[in-house]
Design a protein around this motif. Structure first.
Motif, PDB file in Angstrom:
ATOM      1  N   PRO A 160       0.811  -1.223   0.000  1.00 39.86           N
ATOM      2  CA  PRO A 160       0.000   0.000   0.000  1.00 39.86           C
ATOM      3  C   PRO A 160       0.845   1.275   0.000  1.00 39.86           C
ATOM      4  N   ASN A 161       2.089   1.184   0.473  1.00 39.05           N
ATOM      5  CA  ASN A 161       2.974   2.353   0.462  1.00 39.05           C
ATOM      6  C   ASN A 161       3.296   2.814  -0.957  1.00 39.05           C
ATOM      7  N   VAL A 162       3.108   1.929  -1.923  1.00 37.90           N
ATOM      8  CA  VAL A 162       3.356   2.295  -3.319  1.00 37.90           C
ATOM      9  C   VAL A 162       2.425   3.430  -3.730  1.00 37.90           C
ATOM     10  N   ARG A 163       1.156   3.278  -3.416  1.00 37.10           N
ATOM     11  CA  ARG A 163       0.188   4.324  -3.769  1.00 37.10           C
ATOM     12  C   ARG A 163       0.396   5.587  -2.930  1.00 37.10           C
ATOM     13  N   ASP A 164       0.923   5.424  -1.710  1.00 37.97           N
ATOM     14  CA  ASP A 164       1.064   6.551  -0.788  1.00 37.97           C
ATOM     15  C   ASP A 164       2.388   7.287  -0.939  1.00 37.97           C
ATOM     16  N   ARG A 165       3.188   6.941  -1.946  1.00 35.69           N
ATOM     17  CA  ARG A 165       4.565   7.435  -1.978  1.00 35.69           C
ATOM     18  C   ARG A 165       4.675   8.958  -2.049  1.00 35.69           C
ATOM     19  N   GLU A 166       3.768   9.634  -2.752  1.00 37.22           N
ATOM     20  CA  GLU A 166       3.854  11.094  -2.844  1.00 37.22           C
ATOM     21  C   GLU A 166       3.558  11.736  -1.495  1.00 37.22           C
ATOM     22  N   GLY A 167       2.507  11.274  -0.846  1.00 35.41           N
ATOM     23  CA  GLY A 167       2.182  11.812   0.473  1.00 35.41           C
ATOM     24  C   GLY A 167       3.263  11.496   1.492  1.00 35.41           C
ATOM     25  N   ASP A 168       3.809  10.263   1.433  1.00 35.56           N
ATOM     26  CA  ASP A 168       4.882   9.890   2.353  1.00 35.56           C
ATOM     27  C   ASP A 168       6.129  10.737   2.121  1.00 35.56           C
ATOM     28  N   ARG A 169       6.426  11.020   0.853  1.00 34.56           N
ATOM     29  CA  ARG A 169       7.605  11.842   0.532  1.00 34.56           C
ATOM     30  C   ARG A 169       7.452  13.243   1.111  1.00 34.56           C
ATOM     31  N   GLU A 170       6.259  13.809   0.971  1.00 36.01           N
ATOM     32  CA  GLU A 170       6.018  15.155   1.504  1.00 36.01           C
ATOM     33  C   GLU A 170       6.061  15.168   3.025  1.00 36.01           C
ATOM     34  N   ALA A 171       5.624  14.072   3.653  1.00 34.02           N
ATOM     35  CA  ALA A 171       5.579  14.004   5.118  1.00 34.02           C
ATOM     36  C   ALA A 171       6.904  13.567   5.719  1.00 34.02           C
ATOM     37  N   GLY A 172       7.880  13.189   4.866  1.00 39.97           N
ATOM     38  CA  GLY A 172       9.170  12.749   5.378  1.00 39.97           C
ATOM     39  C   GLY A 172       9.195  11.310   5.836  1.00 39.97           C
ATOM     40  N   VAL A 173       8.204  10.522   5.407  1.00 37.14           N
ATOM     41  CA  VAL A 173       8.145   9.105   5.763  1.00 37.14           C
ATOM     42  C   VAL A 173       8.953   8.309   4.730  1.00 37.14           C
ATOM     43  N   ARG A 174       9.980   7.606   5.202  1.00 39.83           N
ATOM     44  CA  ARG A 174      10.885   6.887   4.301  1.00 39.83           C
ATOM     45  C   ARG A 174      10.433   5.434   4.163  1.00 39.83           C
ATOM     46  N   THR A 175       9.693   5.155   3.109  1.00 40.73           N
ATOM     47  CA  THR A 175       9.277   3.791   2.812  1.00 40.73           C
ATOM     48  C   THR A 175      10.105   3.265   1.644  1.00 40.73           C
ATOM     49  N   LEU A 176       9.987   1.990   1.358  1.00 43.20           N
ATOM     50  CA  LEU A 176      10.743   1.410   0.235  1.00 43.20           C
ATOM     51  C   LEU A 176      10.405   2.085  -1.091  1.00 43.20           C
ATOM     52  N   PRO A 177       9.109   2.307  -1.431  1.00 46.40           N
ATOM     53  CA  PRO A 177       8.817   2.971  -2.706  1.00 46.40           C
ATOM     54  C   PRO A 177       9.380   4.389  -2.783  1.00 46.40           C
ATOM     55  N   VAL A 178       9.430   5.095  -1.661  1.00 42.14           N
ATOM     56  CA  VAL A 178       9.956   6.459  -1.656  1.00 42.14           C
ATOM     57  C   VAL A 178      11.468   6.453  -1.869  1.00 42.14           C
ATOM     58  N   VAL A 179      12.160   5.564  -1.194  1.00 42.45           N
ATOM     59  CA  VAL A 179      13.628   5.560  -1.210  1.00 42.45           C
ATOM     60  C   VAL A 179      14.190   4.776  -2.389  1.00 42.45           C
ATOM     61  N   LEU A 180      13.615   3.611  -2.676  1.00 44.29           N
ATOM     62  CA  LEU A 180      14.178   2.721  -3.697  1.00 44.29           C
ATOM     63  C   LEU A 180      13.510   2.852  -5.061  1.00 44.29           C
ATOM     64  N   GLY A 181      12.311   3.387  -5.114  1.00 49.41           N
ATOM     65  CA  GLY A 181      11.575   3.394  -6.367  1.00 49.41           C
ATOM     66  C   GLY A 181      10.781   2.114  -6.535  1.00 49.41           C
TER      67      GLY A 181
END
Length: 307
Positions: free
Chosen positions: A206-227
């Motif tokens: 589910p973090n895949v879909r949330d990657r833009e919001g997580d990036r803005e919030a500073g949440v480092r998930t695998l999709p945000v960091v690794l692509g």
């Protein structure tokens, strides 16, 4: 009225009734999805799987974990409503509109879960309290007191997902064991490992879909960091480890062939969902699809039991 007109009127009435039922079903699904209640149903199935695999007697454990799941995720939706507005505006709007109701419902659900857990003794009660404690550590701003550059465990790569996976793997595995007054056997350890690995995948997809919001919030998930592509490879690796755990459990005699087959079918389902990660990264169903693995496993186990 002629016979033809009467038939048309009847068909029109049936069509109107059918459309109304579809609208009601859609509304119900929206409530279940946005409130996180559907996750409660899934966790009830997961606990049922654990009880079936470990041959545990019936107990309130599925209800306890289901109620806790609703309480934790409803509170999480309330806490993250601003971040979710980026990737899931409809869900965020629903949560804002019903925030007071969700908050009260979550409190009542956790209270009822604790009351039921007391029937299983001190250990069951402690295990019921654990997910709430994990959520506070996961989502609250306590890390700065330790001198960390991160504000929450939720912001820390891999640790965020591992904390969620650990909390649910402990509850799903050990709460029904506690109700049965059982001990920690190799079979229990393997079931715990299975749920930890599966929960890791279920949390990251589910973090895949949330990657833009997580990036803005500073949440480092695998999709945000690794692509997306590297995230898919990591999740394939976790699925491969799960397959190795199931193979070992089968070879060592901790799982029957039929149970291993059911869990394996669920794993194949997970691999298919992961393979579609990049192509359908922004689709809403990617949030729900990973959890349906347990519906698949539960269905196969039921067919095996009936057959």
């Amino acid at each position: 009225m002629s016979r033809k007109q009467h038939c048309r009127a009847a068909l029109s009435g049936d069509s109107t009734w059918f459309v109304a039922q579809l609208a009601r079903a859609k509304h119900l699904w929206t409530v279940l999805l946005y409130s996180s209640a559907y996750l409660s149903v899934v966790t009830v199935i997961e606990v049922g799987i654990a009880m079936a695999v470990l041959s545990l007697p019936l107990s309130p454990a599925p209800a306890v974990v289901g109620l806790i799941t609703f309480a934790v995720y409803a509170n999480d939706r309330i806490a993250d409503v601003d971040d979710d507005a980026v990737d899931k505006p409809e869900q965020a709007a629903f949560v804002r509109r019903h925030e007071d109701v969700l908050y009260v419902a979550a409190a009542l659900a956790y209270g009822l879960a604790i009351a039921l857990a007391m029937l299983g003794g001190p250990l069951a009660l402690a295990l019921a309290l654990l997910p709430g404690a994990f959520w506070v550590l996961y989502a609250s701003d306590w890390l700065p007191q330790l001198g960390s550059r991160f504000c929450r465990l939720k912001d820390v790569l891999v640790v965020n997902t591992a904390v969620v996976a650990l909390a649910w793997a402990v509850s799903l595995t050990f709460l029904p064991v506690a109700f049965a007054d059982g001990g920690v056997t190799p079979a229990v350890a393997l079931v715990f490992a299975y749920f930890f690995l599966r929960s890791f995948v279920d949390t990251e997809l589910p973090n895949v879909r949330d990657r833009e919001g997580d990036r803005e919030a500073g949440v480092r998930t695998l999709p945000v960091v690794l692509g997306l592509e590297r995230t898919r490879l990591v999740l394939y690796a976790v699925d491969a480890i799960t397959a190795a755990v199931l193979a070992y459990a089968l070879a060592a005699g901790y799982l029957s062939v039929s149970v291993a087959l059911a869990l394996g079918v669920g794993l194949v389902y997970s691999l298919v969902v992961t393979s579609l990660l990049a192509r359908y990264a922004d689709r809403a169903w990617l949030t729900v699809a990973p959890e349906l693995e347990y519906v698949v496993v539960g269905a196969v186990l039921s067919l095996v039991a009936l057959g």
